[in-house]
Design a protein around this motif. Structure first.
Motif, PDB file in Angstrom:
ATOM      1  N   PHE A 257      -0.857 -23.702  36.935  1.00 17.47           N
ATOM      2  CA  PHE A 257      -2.028 -24.575  36.972  1.00 17.47           C
ATOM      3  C   PHE A 257      -1.712 -25.844  37.760  1.00 17.47           C
ATOM      4  O   PHE A 257      -2.477 -26.277  38.632  1.00 17.47           O
ATOM      5  CB  PHE A 257      -2.460 -24.937  35.552  1.00 17.47           C
ATOM      6  CG  PHE A 257      -3.758 -25.681  35.477  1.00 17.47           C
ATOM      7  CD1 PHE A 257      -4.940 -25.020  35.195  1.00 17.47           C
ATOM      8  CD2 PHE A 257      -3.805 -27.052  35.725  1.00 17.47           C
ATOM      9  CE1 PHE A 257      -6.145 -25.708  35.145  1.00 17.47           C
ATOM     10  CE2 PHE A 257      -5.007 -27.746  35.681  1.00 17.47           C
ATOM     11  CZ  PHE A 257      -6.176 -27.072  35.378  1.00 17.47           C
TER      12      PHE A 257
ATOM     13  N   LYS B  44      -8.907 -20.324  39.519  1.00 15.22           N
ATOM     14  CA  LYS B  44      -8.464 -21.702  39.456  1.00 15.22           C
ATOM     15  C   LYS B  44      -8.289 -22.293  40.852  1.00 15.22           C
ATOM     16  O   LYS B  44      -8.619 -23.456  41.093  1.00 15.22           O
ATOM     17  CB  LYS B  44      -7.138 -21.804  38.701  1.00 15.22           C
ATOM     18  CG  LYS B  44      -7.254 -21.614  37.205  1.00 15.22           C
ATOM     19  CD  LYS B  44      -8.016 -22.748  36.571  1.00 15.22           C
ATOM     20  CE  LYS B  44      -7.963 -22.641  35.057  1.00 15.22           C
ATOM     21  NZ  LYS B  44      -8.880 -23.598  34.414  1.00 15.22           N
TER      22      LYS B  44
ATOM     23  N   VAL C  30      -3.293 -23.088  28.214  1.00 19.54           N
ATOM     24  CA  VAL C  30      -2.573 -22.294  29.204  1.00 19.54           C
ATOM     25  C   VAL C  30      -1.650 -21.308  28.497  1.00 19.54           C
ATOM     26  O   VAL C  30      -1.461 -21.367  27.285  1.00 19.54           O
ATOM     27  CB  VAL C  30      -1.758 -23.206  30.152  1.00 19.54           C
ATOM     28  CG1 VAL C  30      -2.683 -24.062  30.993  1.00 19.54           C
ATOM     29  CG2 VAL C  30      -0.793 -24.087  29.359  1.00 19.54           C
TER      30      VAL C  30
ATOM     31  N   GLU D 254      -6.679 -28.310  28.984  1.00 17.28           N
ATOM     32  CA  GLU D 254      -6.673 -26.876  29.245  1.00 17.28           C
ATOM     33  C   GLU D 254      -5.696 -26.136  28.341  1.00 17.28           C
ATOM     34  O   GLU D 254      -4.581 -26.604  28.117  1.00 17.28           O
ATOM     35  CB  GLU D 254      -6.285 -26.641  30.706  1.00 17.28           C
ATOM     36  CG  GLU D 254      -6.479 -25.227  31.190  1.00 17.28           C
ATOM     37  CD  GLU D 254      -7.945 -24.877  31.367  1.00 17.28           C
ATOM     38  OE1 GLU D 254      -8.309 -23.748  30.986  1.00 17.28           O
ATOM     39  OE2 GLU D 254      -8.712 -25.705  31.870  1.00 17.28           O
TER      40      GLU D 254
END
Length: 274
Positions: free
Chosen positions: A200, A149, A172, A170
């Motif tokens: 993130f 990432k 997660v 996303e």
């Protein structure tokens, strides 16, 4: 506008995948010589919440006719075609799977959007574009580890123009462990570990982005998985879908629904600006 007029190189396996996909559409009554974007919107359901998520992200990011959009992990080009068709923008889609790129290019040509959408077989960590190229980047369901990432965030920051935005949807990690069957929907898709939402968020801000939105949409994502299960069990898989998704798609959707329902995973929608 970015164009790539070179034909995608194909081997037997890649071409065969496209043929199987077209054969499936034809068997379901689709006219391959007169396909419309509506005929193949089903391929939007290869990412969580499908067309609904793409439309919401595009609206949030301010996509318009003048926008140049990069769709990372473009798959069969569903989101890229939806963006071009709905908003009139130019879209470049990149994906690691040659078979997906070949099929996406053929589908895009057949629905008449190849003047707006280009699909290329490229690696997201080494994009062949100059700095400050794109207005918007779409990032949907590219879950992986935190090191990846970080590299991805840095590369997206490089290719985005100042003021450009990354639109994120996303899955997660949630607070409950372990995660059940962390697998991709498609047979060709990558499998990775999930990061926590704070990680993130921090990864994106460390790369130089400002967070404009970071919203928990786990309830909506769980409902989407439930609808996928119901549709598969009631009506069967849509035309072409069986060529792309895993054989265990229904058990996988059940597991992902449990992940979300039990807080083993969460889904977030975000907007980050350079």
């Amino acid at each position: 506008m970015i164009r790539d007029d070179e034909l995608l190189s194909t081997d037997g396996r890649t071409a065969a995948f496209t043929e199987r996909l077209l054969d499936s559409l034809a068997a379901a009554g689709r006219d391959l010589d007169d396909l419309t974007p509506a005929d193949i919107t089903v391929f939007e359901d290869l990412h969580v919440q499908g067309f609904e998520a793409t439309l919401e992200l595009a609206t949030l990011a301010g996509v318009g006719e003048e926008s140049l959009v990069l769709d990372v992990a473009a798959g069969l080009g569903g989101p890229a075609r939806a963006l071009a068709d709905e908003f009139g923008c130019q879209v470049v889609g990149v994906d690691l799977t040659p078979a997906f790129c070949h099929a996406a290019t053929e589908l895009t040509r057949r629905v008449g959007l190849d003047d707006q959408v280009t699909i290329r077989n490229e690696h997201a960590l080494d994009l062949p574009y100059e700095d400050d190229t794109f207005d918007v980047v779409f990032l949907q369901d590219l879950a992986s580890d935190i090191e990846y990432k970080a590299g991805l965030a840095a590369e997206l920051h490089r290719v985005l123009a100042p003021g450009g935005r990354v639109a994120v949807h996303e899955v997660v990690a949630g607070p409950v462990e372990p995660l059940l069957t962390p697998m991709a929907l498609t047979a060709e898709g990558p499998v990775g570990s999930l990061v926590h939402p704070d990680e993130f968020h921090e990864t994106m801000t460390r790369a130089g982005f400002e967070a404009l939105d970071w919203l928990d949409v786990s309830i909506e994502a769980a409902e989407w998985y439930q609808s996928m299960i119901h549709r598969a069990e009631t009506d069967g898989l849509p035309p072409g879908f069986e060529v792309v998704v895993r054989d265990d798609i229904v058990p996988l959707c059940r597991s992902m629904h449990r992940n979300l329902d039990e807080d083993r995973a969460r889904a977030y929608l975000g907007l980050f600006e350079k």
